[in-house]
Design a protein around this motif. Structure first.
Motif, PDB file in Angstrom:
ATOM      1  N   PRO A 134      -4.923   7.287  -3.138  1.00 53.83           N
ATOM      2  CA  PRO A 134      -3.792   8.067  -2.648  1.00 53.83           C
ATOM      3  C   PRO A 134      -2.568   7.905  -3.548  1.00 53.83           C
ATOM      4  O   PRO A 134      -2.481   6.959  -4.325  1.00 53.83           O
ATOM      5  CB  PRO A 134      -3.541   7.473  -1.259  1.00 53.83           C
ATOM      6  CG  PRO A 134      -4.070   6.075  -1.346  1.00 53.83           C
ATOM      7  CD  PRO A 134      -5.258   6.167  -2.241  1.00 53.83           C
ATOM      8  N   GLY A 135      -1.630   8.849  -3.399  1.00 49.63           N
ATOM      9  CA  GLY A 135      -0.486   8.903  -4.283  1.00 49.63           C
ATOM     10  C   GLY A 135       0.606   7.912  -3.929  1.00 49.63           C
ATOM     11  O   GLY A 135       0.516   7.129  -2.980  1.00 49.63           O
ATOM     12  N   LEU A 136       1.685   7.971  -4.732  1.00 51.01           N
ATOM     13  CA  LEU A 136       2.816   7.061  -4.547  1.00 51.01           C
ATOM     14  C   LEU A 136       3.396   7.144  -3.142  1.00 51.01           C
ATOM     15  O   LEU A 136       3.824   6.130  -2.583  1.00 51.01           O
ATOM     16  CB  LEU A 136       3.916   7.374  -5.564  1.00 51.01           C
ATOM     17  CG  LEU A 136       3.796   6.768  -6.951  1.00 51.01           C
ATOM     18  CD1 LEU A 136       4.976   7.210  -7.798  1.00 51.01           C
ATOM     19  CD2 LEU A 136       3.729   5.246  -6.872  1.00 51.01           C
ATOM     20  N   SER A 137       3.443   8.351  -2.570  1.00 53.14           N
ATOM     21  CA  SER A 137       4.066   8.491  -1.251  1.00 53.14           C
ATOM     22  C   SER A 137       3.357   7.619  -0.219  1.00 53.14           C
ATOM     23  O   SER A 137       4.011   6.907   0.567  1.00 53.14           O
ATOM     24  CB  SER A 137       4.065   9.958  -0.813  1.00 53.14           C
ATOM     25  OG  SER A 137       2.740  10.447  -0.669  1.00 53.14           O
ATOM     26  N   ALA A 138       2.028   7.641  -0.208  1.00 52.61           N
ATOM     27  CA  ALA A 138       1.283   6.826   0.751  1.00 52.61           C
ATOM     28  C   ALA A 138       1.467   5.340   0.478  1.00 52.61           C
ATOM     29  O   ALA A 138       1.641   4.538   1.404  1.00 52.61           O
ATOM     30  CB  ALA A 138      -0.197   7.196   0.702  1.00 52.61           C
ATOM     31  N   LEU A 139       1.441   4.953  -0.795  1.00 54.88           N
ATOM     32  CA  LEU A 139       1.578   3.544  -1.153  1.00 54.88           C
ATOM     33  C   LEU A 139       2.961   3.010  -0.786  1.00 54.88           C
ATOM     34  O   LEU A 139       3.088   1.867  -0.312  1.00 54.88           O
ATOM     35  CB  LEU A 139       1.320   3.364  -2.643  1.00 54.88           C
ATOM     36  CG  LEU A 139      -0.098   3.702  -3.120  1.00 54.88           C
ATOM     37  CD1 LEU A 139      -0.179   3.639  -4.633  1.00 54.88           C
ATOM     38  CD2 LEU A 139      -1.121   2.779  -2.480  1.00 54.88           C
ATOM     39  N   ILE A 140       3.987   3.815  -0.993  1.00 53.57           N
ATOM     40  CA  ILE A 140       5.348   3.371  -0.681  1.00 53.57           C
ATOM     41  C   ILE A 140       5.574   3.318   0.826  1.00 53.57           C
ATOM     42  O   ILE A 140       6.231   2.397   1.339  1.00 53.57           O
ATOM     43  CB  ILE A 140       6.369   4.281  -1.393  1.00 53.57           C
ATOM     44  CG1 ILE A 140       6.347   3.976  -2.901  1.00 53.57           C
ATOM     45  CG2 ILE A 140       7.775   4.112  -0.822  1.00 53.57           C
ATOM     46  CD1 ILE A 140       7.155   4.917  -3.747  1.00 53.57           C
ATOM     47  N   ILE A 141       5.041   4.280   1.556  1.00 55.02           N
ATOM     48  CA  ILE A 141       5.151   4.248   3.020  1.00 55.02           C
ATOM     49  C   ILE A 141       4.496   2.978   3.562  1.00 55.02           C
ATOM     50  O   ILE A 141       5.048   2.295   4.432  1.00 55.02           O
ATOM     51  CB  ILE A 141       4.521   5.514   3.629  1.00 55.02           C
ATOM     52  CG1 ILE A 141       5.458   6.707   3.401  1.00 55.02           C
ATOM     53  CG2 ILE A 141       4.247   5.335   5.119  1.00 55.02           C
ATOM     54  CD1 ILE A 141       4.865   8.046   3.786  1.00 55.02           C
TER      55      ILE A 141
END
Length: 372
Positions: A134-141
């Motif tokens: 998954p992308g940065l958005s999922a990892l940061i969330i």
């Protein structure tokens, strides 16, 4: 959500300028935050660390108008010489640095907006220096423990122009969700996209880019928000120059590699006027009515070409050149570093108009019109 309204002012708009109006759902910029990686180097320090002796390459570094950049260099090899990391190690580096910087930039942005993580309803992450699923958005969330119901989007591989592509997306989302907070987050771990092969192709890239992340909070339907309104976007893709900026597979090194055509500054400069005229068309505004220009810190020659073709002053691009000097080219987030400096300067007055401009692969130019 309780947004900080301490900068709210009732000073009248500048005289004799058109007043562009819109619905209450028009999107406003509510806060901005930035972050960089842990270590910085001057250009002469990098030449020494990397053992660069070729006078042509040294000249590229030393005449870049860059003083320092934040980078995470590869470790020393057995002989003490830094060597190119394999693509797998670079992808690991991208994930680590981009998530770390992204989290810190997002937290700074929310603080600037007078908001908290629980207020975040949409996160759009931008990167071109690595690939993640998954992308940065999922990892940061996950990393920050944000609400898992937060909607998200990821813009990957569009290059240095992509911050404005993301702003366009989130401005539309914000207008459709009045009162809810959306954030554009650009996190570019340029250290994870470097090749050390001694060629002029990679030397140009290695002399220019640095690590950085920047986030911009957006909200509509909140008239008390002190930041500028986002009024309009205009794009232009120079289809004859699709291969002039690219990030593709280098079979000789068995890894991805950037390529920047030496003619890029002149190509971008020659087309900058076209897209700005499109942006201002129908607004009643002239270029002379624009008080603030926030242009991507693409490099000394790129900035010079834009200045000449749009007949701007050095003062107009002071933040653009200052960001280039202090950080190098930060890819998609560069213009937000400039926006942060303008906000801290408190030079923008109610009624002032500004133009945001980014340039990248395609070759493409993206613009946005804003008003305080």
């Amino acid at each position: 959500m309780e947004l900080d309204v301490s900068m709210t002012t009732s000073i009248a708009p500048a005289a004799d300028l058109p007043v562009l109006t819109g619905p209450t759902e028009i999107t406003r910029c509510a806060g901005v935050g930035t972050a960089v990686s842990d270590t910085s180097y001057s250009q002469p320090e990098l030449l020494e660390i990397l053992g660069i002796e070729d006078p042509r390459i040294r000249s590229v570094f030393l005449n870049s108008a860059i003083d320092r950049r934040f980078l995470t260099l590869p470790p020393d090899g057995p002989d003490g010489v830094r060597v190119s990391e394999p693509q797998g190690d670079l992808l690991d580096k991208h994930k680590k640095i981009a998530v770390d910087m992204g989290c810190r930039a997002l937290e700074a942005c929310l603080k600037s907006a007078g908001a908290t993580l629980s207020d975040l309803r949409h996160l759009c992450c931008v990167t071109s220096t690595g690939f993640l699923t998954p992308g940065l958005s999922a990892l940061i969330i996950r990393e920050l423990g944000a609400d898992p119901h937060c909607s998200r989007s990821d813009i990957v591989g569009m290059g240095c122009n992509a911050g404005l592509n993301a702003l366009n997306v989130v401005a539309g989302w914000s207008a459709a969700h009045p009162g809810e907070l959306g954030v554009v987050l650009c996190s570019e771990a340029c250290s994870a996209a470097y090749a050390l092969d001694g060629t002029m192709r990679t030397a140009v890239v290695n002399s220019l880019f640095g690590d950085g992340a920047a986030a911009l909070a957006l909200v509509s339907g909140e008239e008390r928000v002190p930041g500028p309104r986002v009024l309009k976007f205009a794009s232009y893709i120079i289809t004859d120059a699709l291969d002039a900026m690219r990030y593709d597979w280098d079979r000789g090194q068995d890894r991805f590699s950037f390529f920047l055509d030496p003619q890029i500054p002149y190509v971008v400069g020659a087309h900058a006027e076209i897209v700005v005229e499109s942006l201002l068309s129908g607004t009643g505004l002239r270029r002379s009515d624009i008080s603030h220009w926030l242009v991507h810190s693409g490099g000394k020659k790129v900035i010079d070409a834009v200045v000449v073709n749009l007949r701007l002053s050095r003062h107009d691009v002071r933040h653009t050149t200052g960001v280039l000097r202090d950080y190098g080219n930060l890819s998609s987030g560069s213009f937000l570093f400039s926006y942060e400096r303008l906000a801290e300067e408190e030079a923008a007055r109610p009624g002032d108009y500004g133009v945001l401009m980014t340039m990248g692969p395609g070759s493409s130019i993206e613009t946005a019109l804003i008003q305080w």
